[in-house]
Write an enzyme that holds these catalytic residues in place. Sequence first.
Site, PDB file in Angstrom:
ATOM      1  N   CYS B  82      22.006 -74.203   9.027  1.00 54.18           N
ATOM      2  CA  CYS B  82      20.592 -75.100   9.326  1.00 54.18           C
ATOM      3  C   CYS B  82      20.307 -75.822   8.071  1.00 54.18           C
ATOM      4  CB  CYS B  82      19.672 -74.034   9.671  1.00 54.18           C
ATOM      5  SG  CYS B  82      17.988 -74.714  10.414  1.00 54.18           S
ATOM      6  N   HIS B 184      21.835 -72.483  14.715  1.00 52.88           N
ATOM      7  CA  HIS B 184      21.999 -71.189  14.287  1.00 52.88           C
ATOM      8  C   HIS B 184      22.923 -70.397  15.116  1.00 52.88           C
ATOM      9  CE1 HIS B 184      18.833 -70.848  11.221  1.00 52.88           C
ATOM     10  NE2 HIS B 184      18.091 -71.627  12.197  1.00 52.88           N
ATOM     11  N   GLU B 186      24.296 -67.675  14.566  1.00 56.01           N
ATOM     12  CA  GLU B 186      23.850 -66.105  14.514  1.00 56.01           C
ATOM     13  C   GLU B 186      22.805 -65.880  15.540  1.00 56.01           C
ATOM     14  OE1 GLU B 186      22.777 -68.456  12.441  1.00 56.01           O
ATOM     15  OE2 GLU B 186      20.876 -67.679  11.847  1.00 56.01           O
TER      16      GLU B 186
END
Lengths: 259, 203
Positions: B82, B184, B186
């Site tokens: 990001c 993202h 994650e």
Amino acid sequence: MLRKRIIFTLIHSDGYFMQSRNFRLQKVGNLLWLEKNYKFQHISFSLDELIILDATRNQKNLSQFASIVSGVVNDVFIPVAAGGGIRSLADADLLFKSGADKIVLNSLQYENPLIVRELVEKYGSQSIIASVDYKSTAEGHLVYVNDGSKKIEYSLKEYLTYLEDLGVGEIYLNSIDKDGTGFGYDLETILNVKDLLSIPLIIAGGAGNEKHLLEGLKTDGIAAVATANLFNFIGDGLPNARNHIISLGENIANWNANS
Amino acid sequence: MNIVVIDYGMGNIRSIQSSLLYLGVKSVIVSSDRNDILKADKIILPGVGAFGEAVREIKKRNLEKHLAEAVLKDGKPILGICLGMQLLGLSSEEGGFNKGLNFVNGVVTKLYGEGIKIPHVGFNQIQVNENSRLYNGLNSEPDFYFTHSFKMTSEDDIGASHCVYGSRFVASFENNNVAGVQFHPELSQNNGLRLLKNFIERF
């Protein structure tokens, strides 16, 4: 293509998760209950996002809430937003450190717009969800703060414009009248205000089944549909609803990688 | 495997840390210390927040020097996530003009496009570069979670895969040992875990 989102909202109060109906809270269970009945790590694989709100009525205890948040988010690899009672930069920091990817603001927006601007500057618009609670009456749409207990002088449209000017990233629009009823979203009001916004709109309040989620997803200008209904979507309710919605060809994300 | 997640006080790094541990990485160290960085097998540069503030926090910790030493001199693989990806580029116009780390030729500007809502939030599909290592094992237009208001574009071939929202921008790049993702991983469910696994195994 940008996908629409299905969001689950967990309502927390004083150590327990609650079912809310028209903002009256009914205790459902604690974190152990949630893990046992929802197997959250599993359920989370059918959600686009999770929102955890502290609706504790009298004295909110942010550090207790932060530890609940960090318990829920373990091994949950989806975006998590948390809020309820944030009044300062330190409060926001604590929730971010406890595993929140975004924060949800409500009363602060009305009480202290300067802090909201500071939060936007520090974390960026995309980290901030503005929660708005409203009731529809003969006089129009009235906005409430402090867990739906205090009416403010803004009309709904004025308030949405005010929030967008503050720089928040998304609006979480929740109908107090529809909250927890399972009667479906307040699409009439939503249709009436959605075009005012140039930021994404999340709708909440009233979803009782898959059909309601679909109605919201099919409506132009709605970025995400949320439900806080612990009863109606218990067990495999939510994964099944998502799979069915995907099979109908709706524009929501697929995660089919083998990790 | 020893991965250092760079800590410069910006945003939630917990989910990155826990996804790496979930994938079986033995040691995940959150640090801004030069010794930790130079001992790492791989580096992750996370980031949530505003570009200008991030650059100030990085300079405060001398991270631009430590990272250049580890990545440009020692050739350690780095993945920016990001804002972390944007920081690997040349510059950004967010909050005035700011210079980035300049590890790849990428310029960051505001998202724009007719009728689009900003920030760009939610899952969106990636047009995957055919030589990509990051997307190995994923389907042709995989969904990843974005949340941002600024985008990177590049005039060079930096191994970019793209996303379209308003306009076409860099969703990820992989230029030798320097990689970045605008989204993202994650927070992108199984797709994201697979991408992180690819970074661990293929870089």
